[in-house]
Design a protein around this motif. Structure first.
Motif, PDB file in Angstrom:
ATOM      1  N   GLU A 169       0.837  -1.189   0.000  1.00  0.00           N
ATOM      2  CA  GLU A 169       0.000   0.000   0.000  1.00  0.00           C
ATOM      3  C   GLU A 169       0.879   1.249   0.000  1.00  0.00           C
ATOM      4  OE1 GLU A 169      -2.669  -0.340   3.308  1.00  0.00           O
ATOM      5  OE2 GLU A 169      -4.100  -1.497   2.120  1.00  0.00           O
ATOM      6  N   ILE A 170       0.494   2.202  -0.833  1.00  0.00           N
ATOM      7  CA  ILE A 170       1.237   3.454  -0.906  1.00  0.00           C
ATOM      8  C   ILE A 170       1.091   4.220   0.407  1.00  0.00           C
ATOM      9  CG2 ILE A 170       1.405   5.669  -2.099  1.00  0.00           C
ATOM     10  CD1 ILE A 170       0.369   4.271  -4.591  1.00  0.00           C
ATOM     11  N   PHE A 171       2.213   4.712   0.881  1.00  0.00           N
ATOM     12  CA  PHE A 171       2.221   5.449   2.150  1.00  0.00           C
ATOM     13  C   PHE A 171       2.814   6.835   1.926  1.00  0.00           C
ATOM     14  CE2 PHE A 171       4.691   6.598   6.032  1.00  0.00           C
ATOM     15  CZ  PHE A 171       3.607   6.836   6.864  1.00  0.00           C
ATOM     16  N   ILE A 172       2.124   7.841   2.433  1.00  0.00           N
ATOM     17  CA  ILE A 172       2.620   9.216   2.410  1.00  0.00           C
ATOM     18  C   ILE A 172       2.744   9.668   3.863  1.00  0.00           C
ATOM     19  CG2 ILE A 172       2.190  11.596   1.671  1.00  0.00           C
ATOM     20  CD1 ILE A 172       0.508  10.486  -0.602  1.00  0.00           C
ATOM     21  N   PRO A 173       3.964   9.937   4.328  1.00  0.00           N
ATOM     22  CA  PRO A 173       4.133  10.334   5.729  1.00  0.00           C
ATOM     23  C   PRO A 173       3.201  11.473   6.104  1.00  0.00           C
ATOM     24  CG  PRO A 173       6.272   9.945   4.731  1.00  0.00           C
ATOM     25  CD  PRO A 173       5.258   9.876   3.622  1.00  0.00           C
ATOM     26  N   GLY A 174       2.531  11.314   7.233  1.00  0.00           N
ATOM     27  CA  GLY A 174       1.589  12.332   7.691  1.00  0.00           C
ATOM     28  C   GLY A 174       0.180  12.107   7.197  1.00  0.00           C
ATOM     29  N   GLN A 175      -0.027  11.117   6.322  1.00  0.00           N
ATOM     30  CA  GLN A 175      -1.365  10.823   5.810  1.00  0.00           C
ATOM     31  C   GLN A 175      -1.672   9.353   6.021  1.00  0.00           C
ATOM     32  OE1 GLN A 175      -2.122  12.146   1.815  1.00  0.00           O
ATOM     33  NE2 GLN A 175      -0.850  13.977   2.049  1.00  0.00           N
ATOM     34  N   ALA A 176      -2.960   9.026   5.893  1.00  0.00           N
ATOM     35  CA  ALA A 176      -3.362   7.626   5.979  1.00  0.00           C
ATOM     36  C   ALA A 176      -2.902   6.901   4.727  1.00  0.00           C
ATOM     37  CB  ALA A 176      -4.884   7.517   6.131  1.00  0.00           C
ATOM     38  N   PHE A 177      -2.884   5.582   4.813  1.00  0.00           N
ATOM     39  CA  PHE A 177      -2.565   4.777   3.638  1.00  0.00           C
ATOM     40  C   PHE A 177      -3.485   5.131   2.492  1.00  0.00           C
ATOM     41  CE2 PHE A 177      -0.510   1.283   6.206  1.00  0.00           C
ATOM     42  CZ  PHE A 177       0.706   1.377   5.562  1.00  0.00           C
ATOM     43  N   SER A 199     -13.942   7.746  -5.549  1.00  0.00           N
ATOM     44  CA  SER A 199     -13.615   8.610  -6.676  1.00  0.00           C
ATOM     45  C   SER A 199     -12.707   7.868  -7.641  1.00  0.00           C
ATOM     46  CB  SER A 199     -12.913   9.874  -6.175  1.00  0.00           C
ATOM     47  OG  SER A 199     -11.655   9.529  -5.614  1.00  0.00           O
ATOM     48  N   SER A 200     -12.484   8.469  -8.813  1.00  0.00           N
ATOM     49  CA  SER A 200     -11.582   7.860  -9.786  1.00  0.00           C
ATOM     50  C   SER A 200     -10.177   7.754  -9.207  1.00  0.00           C
ATOM     51  CB  SER A 200     -11.557   8.685 -11.074  1.00  0.00           C
ATOM     52  OG  SER A 200     -11.110  10.007 -10.806  1.00  0.00           O
ATOM     53  N   GLN A 201      -9.787   8.740  -8.365  1.00  0.00           N
ATOM     54  CA  GLN A 201      -8.466   8.679  -7.753  1.00  0.00           C
ATOM     55  C   GLN A 201      -8.372   7.483  -6.805  1.00  0.00           C
ATOM     56  OE1 GLN A 201      -7.391  12.141  -5.527  1.00  0.00           O
ATOM     57  NE2 GLN A 201      -5.223  11.638  -5.505  1.00  0.00           N
ATOM     58  N   ASP A 202      -9.468   7.223  -6.060  1.00  0.00           N
ATOM     59  CA  ASP A 202      -9.473   6.059  -5.174  1.00  0.00           C
ATOM     60  C   ASP A 202      -9.312   4.781  -5.963  1.00  0.00           C
ATOM     61  OD1 ASP A 202      -9.883   7.667  -2.971  1.00  0.00           O
ATOM     62  OD2 ASP A 202     -12.070   7.577  -3.144  1.00  0.00           O
ATOM     63  N   ARG A 203     -10.001   4.709  -7.095  1.00  0.00           N
ATOM     64  CA  ARG A 203      -9.916   3.500  -7.918  1.00  0.00           C
ATOM     65  C   ARG A 203      -8.502   3.316  -8.460  1.00  0.00           C
ATOM     66  NH1 ARG A 203     -15.112   5.302  -9.427  1.00  0.00           N
ATOM     67  NH2 ARG A 203     -14.296   6.383 -11.262  1.00  0.00           N
ATOM     68  N   GLU A 204      -7.862   4.426  -8.828  1.00  0.00           N
ATOM     69  CA  GLU A 204      -6.489   4.335  -9.299  1.00  0.00           C
ATOM     70  C   GLU A 204      -5.566   3.822  -8.193  1.00  0.00           C
ATOM     71  OE1 GLU A 204      -5.405   8.121 -10.781  1.00  0.00           O
ATOM     72  OE2 GLU A 204      -6.839   8.098 -12.452  1.00  0.00           O
ATOM     73  N   HIS A 205      -5.780   4.334  -6.981  1.00  0.00           N
ATOM     74  CA  HIS A 205      -4.954   3.883  -5.856  1.00  0.00           C
ATOM     75  C   HIS A 205      -5.195   2.401  -5.582  1.00  0.00           C
ATOM     76  CE1 HIS A 205      -4.761   8.289  -4.281  1.00  0.00           C
ATOM     77  NE2 HIS A 205      -3.743   8.012  -5.075  1.00  0.00           N
ATOM     78  N   LYS A 206      -6.446   1.960  -5.671  1.00  0.00           N
ATOM     79  CA  LYS A 206      -6.745   0.558  -5.436  1.00  0.00           C
ATOM     80  C   LYS A 206      -6.063  -0.325  -6.461  1.00  0.00           C
ATOM     81  CE  LYS A 206     -10.590  -2.695  -5.025  1.00  0.00           C
ATOM     82  NZ  LYS A 206     -12.076  -2.854  -5.077  1.00  0.00           N
ATOM     83  N   GLN A 207      -6.105   0.090  -7.730  1.00  0.00           N
ATOM     84  CA  GLN A 207      -5.451  -0.682  -8.779  1.00  0.00           C
ATOM     85  C   GLN A 207      -3.939  -0.705  -8.563  1.00  0.00           C
ATOM     86  OE1 GLN A 207      -6.842  -2.520 -11.376  1.00  0.00           O
ATOM     87  NE2 GLN A 207      -4.723  -3.222 -11.486  1.00  0.00           N
ATOM     88  N   GLU A 208      -3.393   0.414  -8.146  1.00  0.00           N
ATOM     89  CA  GLU A 208      -1.953   0.486  -7.904  1.00  0.00           C
ATOM     90  C   GLU A 208      -1.570  -0.450  -6.758  1.00  0.00           C
ATOM     91  OE1 GLU A 208      -0.547   4.438  -7.214  1.00  0.00           O
ATOM     92  OE2 GLU A 208       1.359   3.993  -8.176  1.00  0.00           O
TER      93      GLU A 208
END
Length: 533
Positions: A488-496, A508-517
């Motif tokens: 899972e992509i992690f950005i320090p200071g933010q949730a996964f 959102s489409s961005q969520d779907r992109e993150h899920k696919q990634e």
């Protein structure tokens, strides 16, 4: 479809007809001949099970590709196919598959050898399961051949005096149990440069006819289950550049004459479970650039003469379960760039001379359970080494001090490690770090923030380390553009990205992109667990 329509086929380049078993199909020759606009028709495929005759497709002067499949009522391709005059000068491909009753294909207008050859420029001939097929009077010359079970029609009497612009270049024979007489027909293909035999059973050694192929450049033998030895005459094929033998479990011996194959550039031995040693003459193959040995469990050592392979660029030793030692002269392979050692559990050590491999760019040590390495392994001369992958080696849980000498290192993959040293911050060229299956690793060194070239950090199956990176050590890795923790992509200071916290915000489409990634990352790491070879 109205074939009598004068506008039909005016721009047609590919024409295919498929019929069901319950439909009786016939061709009206004069309709196809004129309405297909033959000067524009480049490809023709037919698959008509009930068709019992063919029109003069051979008169289409631009016909490139002719294919027939499952046409059990076709018994002959004769002069009615070629018409009364001309030949198929542009026909490049003939493919005949599962033509159970096809008995004759004429290569002259009358099937006799004193007439014009009708297929003078054939590039590829494929014949699959056509048990009755004969070519009259001779088999057409073709650059590439594929022969699959159920066809016996390799050139029995050569090619006669039929004129052709092509010479046989490549033959592929699959799953055939040929008699010695049938194999003998290979002598008519003396210009062959590539021979591929797959699933050819019943032979303890290679057919003698192969020794007539003096122009052979590449020899591929796959799934020859009864093959036990290679003949001494193999060394006569002095133009050979590639020799690949796969899945031949009874093969026990390679001939000493292999030392004469001085043009050989690639040797691959895979699935040769009975092979115990390589000939000492291997060191004479000074043109070799790639040596691959896979799934040869009885091989315990490699010949010392390997030190003479000064042109060798890549060496792969994969799943050689019995391999115990490597020759000390390995360090004399001055051109070696890639060294892959995978799943060799009995290998105890690497030769000290390995630190002399000044051209080495990649080193993979994976699944070597008994391997121990000297603290001085990575000497000052490995200045070209860019990729190091070590995992599945339980005796290697720390990077040796000499690793500091790898100033050009760009990619570092580690599995089963307990910690990373503080001096890792010296690797100013490092771009990619991956830490896998290291449950005892609890933190990253603070110096990791000094790796200004680092673009990616991936951590997989390291629960304590991941927890630390999410918390108190997050600031140390905040400058890394891409961080992936257990897929899972992690950005320090933010949730996964794509975690429950993100998912609750919507889809959102961005969520779907993150899920696919994230799914792609999971696939990557699952691939890491399996063989890369």
């Amino acid at each position: 479809m109205d074939l009598t329509d004068p506008n039909f086929g005016s721009k047609l380049q590919s024409f295919s007809i498929t019929s069901t078993r319950h439909t009786h199909t016939t061709f009206q020759s004069h309709h196809l001949q004129f309405q297909l606009k033959p000067k524009l028709c480049h490809q023709l495929n037919t698959a008509l099970e009930t068709c019992d005759s063919l029109p003069a497709f051979g008169q289409l002067p631009n016909l490139r590709h002719f294919s027939m499949k499952d046409m059990t009522n076709i018994r002959k391709i004769g002069k009615e196919f070629f018409g009364e005059e001309g030949n198929c000068k542009k026909l490049r491909v003939i493919s005949l598959e599962r033509m159970a009753n096809l008995g004759e294909l004429w290569t002259t207008r009358s099937g006799k050898d004193d007439e014009e050859f009708l297929i003078p420029n054939l590039h590829y001939l494929k014949v699959v399961k056509c048990p009755k097929l004969s070519f009259l009077p001779y088999t057409p010359r073709s650059i590439n051949w594929t022969v699959v079970p159920g066809v016996a029609r390799s050139p029995e009497r050569g090619f006669g005096s039929l004129a052709s612009s092509t010479l046989p270049f490549c033959v592929t024979i699959k799953n055939c149990h040929f008699s010695h007489d049938r194999w003998g027909r290979l002598q008519h293909l003396a210009t062959l440069e590539i021979f591929q035999g797959r699933g050819c059973s019943g032979l303890r050694t290679l057919p003698d006819a192969i020794q007539c192929l003096l122009s052979l450049r590449e020899l591929y033998l796959e799934s020859w289950e009864d093959l036990e030895i290679l003949p001494e005459w193999l060394g006569q094929l002095v133009f050979m550049k590639k020799l690949v033998i796969r899945d031949s479990p009874k093969l026990t011996l390679l001939p000493e004459s292999m030392e004469n194959l001085t043009a050989l550039r690639k040797l691959e031995l895979e699935g040769c479970e009975g092979l115990e040693i390589l000939p000492e003459g291997l060191g004479q193959l000074t043109s070799m650039t790639k040596l691959v040995i896979k799934d040869c469990p009885k091989m315990t050592l490699l010949p010392e003469s390997m030190e003479n392979l000064t042109a060798l660029i890549e060496l792969q030793l994969v799943r050689c379960k019995g391999l115990e030692t490597l020759p000390e002269g390995l360090g004399l392979l001055i051109s070696l760039e890639n060294l892959y050692i995978y799943d060799c559990p009995k290998l105890k050590s690497l030769p000290k001379s390995i630190q002399n491999l000044t051209a080495l760019r990649q080193l993979w040590l994976e699944g070597c359970e008994g391997l121990e390495i000297s603290p001085e392994l990575f000497g000052h001369q490995l200045t070209s080494l860019k990729v190091v992958r070590i995992r599945g080696c339980p005796n290697l849980t720390y990077l040796p001090e000499s690793t500091k000498n790898l100033t050009a290192l760009e990619v570092l993959w580690l599995g089963g490690f307990n910690s990373l040293p503080e001096w890792i911050g010296q690797f100013i060229c490092l771009k990619d770090i991956r830490i896998l299956d290291s449950p005892d690793m609890t933190f990253l060194p603070e110096s990791i923030r000094n790796l200004t070239s680092l673009k990616e950090l991936h951590i997989w199956n390291c629960p304590r380390l991941i927890e630390r990176c999410q918390g108190e050590d997050a600031s140390n890795i905040s400058n890394i553009p891409r961080i992936v923790l257990h897929g899972e992509i992690f950005i320090p200071g933010q949730a996964f990205q794509g975690s429950k916290n993100t998912a609750e915000c919507g889809h959102s489409s961005q969520d779907r992109e993150h899920k696919q990634e994230r799914q792609d990352e999971e696939k990557l790491y699952m691939h890491v667990y399996s063989s890369d070879f």
